[in-house]
Design a protein around this motif. Structure first.
Motif, PDB file in Angstrom:
ATOM      1  N   VAL A 357      55.995  50.347  58.038  1.00 11.68           N
ATOM      2  CA  VAL A 357      56.054  48.886  57.953  1.00 11.68           C
ATOM      3  C   VAL A 357      54.702  48.308  57.558  1.00 11.68           C
ATOM      4  N   LEU A 358      53.634  48.785  58.193  1.00 11.83           N
ATOM      5  CA  LEU A 358      52.295  48.288  57.877  1.00 11.83           C
ATOM      6  C   LEU A 358      51.944  48.563  56.423  1.00 11.83           C
ATOM      7  N   SER A 359      52.332  49.734  55.938  1.00  8.34           N
ATOM      8  CA  SER A 359      52.073  50.086  54.541  1.00  8.34           C
ATOM      9  C   SER A 359      52.773  49.123  53.588  1.00  8.34           C
ATOM     10  N   LEU A 360      54.030  48.804  53.867  1.00  3.44           N
ATOM     11  CA  LEU A 360      54.793  47.907  53.002  1.00  3.44           C
ATOM     12  C   LEU A 360      54.208  46.495  53.012  1.00  3.44           C
ATOM     13  N   LEU A 361      53.801  46.029  54.182  1.00  9.07           N
ATOM     14  CA  LEU A 361      53.206  44.691  54.277  1.00  9.07           C
ATOM     15  C   LEU A 361      51.865  44.629  53.555  1.00  9.07           C
ATOM     16  N   LEU A 362      51.060  45.657  53.720  1.00  8.24           N
ATOM     17  CA  LEU A 362      49.755  45.691  53.073  1.00  8.24           C
ATOM     18  C   LEU A 362      49.901  45.722  51.554  1.00  8.24           C
ATOM     19  N   THR A 363      50.888  46.456  51.064  1.00  9.34           N
ATOM     20  CA  THR A 363      51.145  46.509  49.621  1.00  9.34           C
ATOM     21  C   THR A 363      51.529  45.134  49.087  1.00  9.34           C
ATOM     22  N   SER A 364      52.342  44.407  49.826  1.00  8.55           N
ATOM     23  CA  SER A 364      52.754  43.063  49.407  1.00  8.55           C
ATOM     24  C   SER A 364      51.563  42.110  49.372  1.00  8.55           C
ATOM     25  N   LEU A 365      50.687  42.208  50.354  1.00  8.15           N
ATOM     26  CA  LEU A 365      49.498  41.356  50.394  1.00  8.15           C
ATOM     27  C   LEU A 365      48.579  41.652  49.211  1.00  8.15           C
ATOM     28  N   GLN A 366      48.420  42.917  48.886  1.00  7.72           N
ATOM     29  CA  GLN A 366      47.594  43.297  47.735  1.00  7.72           C
ATOM     30  C   GLN A 366      48.142  42.689  46.449  1.00  7.72           C
ATOM     31  N   CYS A 367      49.459  42.725  46.289  1.00  9.37           N
ATOM     32  CA  CYS A 367      50.077  42.184  45.080  1.00  9.37           C
ATOM     33  C   CYS A 367      49.843  40.681  44.974  1.00  9.37           C
ATOM     34  N   LEU A 368      49.887  39.989  46.094  1.00 10.53           N
ATOM     35  CA  LEU A 368      49.629  38.550  46.098  1.00 10.53           C
ATOM     36  C   LEU A 368      48.204  38.254  45.644  1.00 10.53           C
ATOM     37  N   LEU A 369      47.232  38.976  46.186  1.00  9.05           N
ATOM     38  CA  LEU A 369      45.832  38.765  45.807  1.00  9.05           C
ATOM     39  C   LEU A 369      45.598  39.111  44.340  1.00  9.05           C
ATOM     40  N   PHE A 370      46.210  40.199  43.886  1.00  5.97           N
ATOM     41  CA  PHE A 370      46.096  40.599  42.481  1.00  5.97           C
ATOM     42  C   PHE A 370      46.657  39.515  41.558  1.00  5.97           C
ATOM     43  N   SER A 371      47.790  38.945  41.910  1.00 11.87           N
ATOM     44  CA  SER A 371      48.421  37.915  41.086  1.00 11.87           C
ATOM     45  C   SER A 371      47.571  36.652  41.024  1.00 11.87           C
ATOM     46  N   ILE A 372      46.953  36.303  42.134  1.00  9.90           N
ATOM     47  CA  ILE A 372      46.092  35.113  42.158  1.00  9.90           C
ATOM     48  C   ILE A 372      44.905  35.298  41.220  1.00  9.90           C
ATOM     49  N   CYS A 373      44.256  36.453  41.300  1.00 12.27           N
ATOM     50  CA  CYS A 373      43.094  36.710  40.439  1.00 12.27           C
ATOM     51  C   CYS A 373      43.497  36.777  38.967  1.00 12.27           C
ATOM     52  N   ALA A 374      44.659  37.364  38.683  1.00  9.02           N
ATOM     53  CA  ALA A 374      45.111  37.498  37.298  1.00  9.02           C
ATOM     54  C   ALA A 374      45.456  36.157  36.670  1.00  9.02           C
ATOM     55  N   SER A 375      45.717  35.154  37.486  1.00 10.14           N
ATOM     56  CA  SER A 375      46.107  33.839  36.964  1.00 10.14           C
ATOM     57  C   SER A 375      44.917  32.914  36.729  1.00 10.14           C
ATOM     58  N   ILE A 376      43.713  33.380  37.035  1.00 11.87           N
ATOM     59  CA  ILE A 376      42.511  32.555  36.858  1.00 11.87           C
ATOM     60  C   ILE A 376      41.808  32.968  35.566  1.00 11.87           C
ATOM     61  N   PRO A 377      41.707  32.078  34.571  1.00 15.63           N
ATOM     62  CA  PRO A 377      41.128  32.430  33.258  1.00 15.63           C
ATOM     63  C   PRO A 377      39.605  32.467  33.260  1.00 15.63           C
ATOM     64  N   PHE A 378      39.052  33.393  34.019  1.00 10.08           N
ATOM     65  CA  PHE A 378      37.599  33.561  34.095  1.00 10.08           C
ATOM     66  C   PHE A 378      37.307  35.039  33.863  1.00 10.08           C
ATOM     67  N   LEU A 379      36.643  35.353  32.753  1.00  6.69           N
ATOM     68  CA  LEU A 379      36.510  36.733  32.309  1.00  6.69           C
ATOM     69  C   LEU A 379      35.875  37.667  33.343  1.00  6.69           C
ATOM     70  N   PRO A 380      34.713  37.334  33.930  1.00  5.30           N
ATOM     71  CA  PRO A 380      34.119  38.269  34.906  1.00  5.30           C
ATOM     72  C   PRO A 380      35.020  38.552  36.112  1.00  5.30           C
ATOM     73  N   LEU A 381      35.885  37.590  36.461  1.00  2.53           N
ATOM     74  CA  LEU A 381      36.781  37.795  37.601  1.00  2.53           C
ATOM     75  C   LEU A 381      37.787  38.908  37.338  1.00  2.53           C
TER      76      LEU A 381
END
Length: 450
Positions: A357-381
């Motif tokens: 369960v912890l593994s599945l939740l942690l994976t979901s949280l990682q995907c959320l953070l990844f999506s947020i960073c990918a949506s910001i148009p700043f090259l170094p980020l």
């Protein structure tokens, strides 16, 4: 490593483990290094006939290669779809005919695909569609037949499965190596001919270090495998269970149908499909996204492409964390509460599922953070985005395989793993409408990412 048998058998187990890791690391998931290969293909002029002269917003005459980018994205879309969708029939093939026959099929496909790429050129750009798809399918078969090696190592089973999936992710670095060699004067044809010749290694490993049928779990005493040994088909000794709202355990039938219709499988499928679609769209639009952020500077795009490919290589380092997380309860002594539960009939499998369960939740949280960073148009980020992407992808696929292996009967692993990947592949086709929407919105991937 917790393997049974004599020291000679232990050495054989470890040799199988090590060579399987190298196989997954160097061959299985190369198609996901697509961003690096696109750079080479563009330089060689693939789909260049689709570029047209156009006037930009400032009135200056330039070249519009959006159709070229769209075709490259479509090649990856088709390859990634075939990689997953054909896992279902391949899973049935694997469960029915065994490891050796499945690996022979994988070797044939991989050799064919790499030879087609080697023989292609810009006039035959269309060959990229079947070639990359065939390579992708052959690669996933290598991974599928290797994941059973985890059965040889008992308590480390989930860790090894996730390591192999991490190696699958990291194999995308091979296309980065091809890109670097290309910049040093080694042709694309030479690189793919070399990959094709390496299938001799897969053949030798199939004959001497893999079973003809399957590796059972748990491992019987004095278990042996290889071309000279006939092994019996394996079966699971652990039934699947479900838990209702009253927390009463109802053990389900071991039939394939009951597994597919269980809530465990259905919710897991949704979880996998959504996150996989997110990753595929990111990889498919990475090159045009970097071009936009770098103002079409090829040197900057090349540097960021190399950085992305390098972070993909680190997938093999990230994946074991998930496996260790899932295995952590197996070696811990039971506390009084756990002992009471065990006496009341709580199975080892249920404990494994609870630990996931912890593994599945942690994976979901990682995907959320990844999506947020990918949506910001700043090259170094995007460096941070690359790190989060490879970490999440390693957790996603390793966790998927490990969860299926512990939640369902082992004899259905190939079919259930294949079904999950196939159905998630259907969902991944939504990436092409996303590409089309991206084009309507002016070719800015960030519009769709947001």
């Amino acid at each position: 490593m917790g393997c049974k048998g004599s020291s000679g058998t232990g050495v054989r187990y470890k040799l199988t483990l090590a060579t399987g890791l190298l196989e997954c690391l160097c061959f299985a998931g190369v198609v996901f290094g697509w961003a690096s290969l696109v750079f080479v293909l563009k330089t060689d002029g693939y789909f260049s006939d689709l570029c047209i002269n156009a006037t930009d917003a400032s009135g200056e005459l330039g070249t519009d290669c959006s159709l070229q980018d769209e075709n490259f994205s479509l090649v990856f879309t088709v390859a990634s779809f075939m990689n997953n969708f054909l896992t279902l029939p391949n899973g049935f093939f694997y469960d029915h005919f065994g490891t050796m026959a499945t690996r022979f099929l994988a070797i044939f496909l991989y050799t064919t695909g790499t030879l087609i790429v080697a023989l292609s050129n810009k006039a035959l750009s269309i060959l990229l569609f079947p070639a990359l798809s065939i390579v992708a399918v052959g690669g996933i078969l290598f991974l599928m037949t290797n994941m059973q090696v985890g059965n040889l190592f008992g308590y480390h089973r989930s860790t090894i499965i996730t390591v192999y999936n991490g190696a699958f992710d990291s194999s995308s670095v091979i296309f980065l190596i091809i890109k670097v060699l290309y910049e040093r004067g080694v042709s694309l044809r030479s690189s793919f001919l070399f990959l094709s010749a390496c299938n001799l290694i897969h053949l030798l490993r199939t004959l001497f270090l893999m079973p003809k049928s399957h590796i059972p779990y748990p491992i019987p005493d004095d278990y042996k495998y290889g071309i000279m040994v006939s092994t019996k088909a394996w079966t699971s000794r652990t039934p699947v269970f479900n838990i209702d709202n009253n927390n009463k355990k109802h053990f389900l039938s071991n039939s394939f149908r009951s597994c597919v219709l269980s809530w465990f499988f259905l919710w897991h499928l949704i979880w996998l499909s959504v996150m996989q679609l997110r990753h595929y769209f990111f990889i498919g639009t990475l090159n045009p996204m970097l071009n936009r952020l770098a103002n079409q500077d090829p040197d900057i795009v090349s540097d960021y492409t190399n950085a992305f490919a390098f972070t993909q290589f680190c997938g093999v380092l990230c994946a074991p964390w998930n496996g260790l997380l899932m295995d952590r309860h197996k070696r811990k002594p039971l506390d009084p509460g756990q002992l009471k539960e065990k006496c009341e009939g709580v199975s080892e499998q249920e404990a494994d599922l609870r630990s996931s369960v912890l593994s599945l939740l942690l994976t979901s949280l990682q995907c959320l953070l990844f999506s947020i960073c990918a949506s910001i148009p700043f090259l170094p980020l995007q460096y941070v985005t690359f790190i989060l992407q490879v970490l999440n992808r390693s957790f996603l696929y390793g966790g998927n395989a490990a969860f299926i292996s512990i939640a369902f009967p082992a004899r259905h692993f190939g079919k259930l793993y294949g079904l999950a990947m196939s159905l998630s592949a259907v969902v991944s086709l939504l990436q092409y409408p996303c590409f089309a929407l991206n084009k309507v919105l002016g070719g800015d991937p960030f519009c769709v990412n947001q």
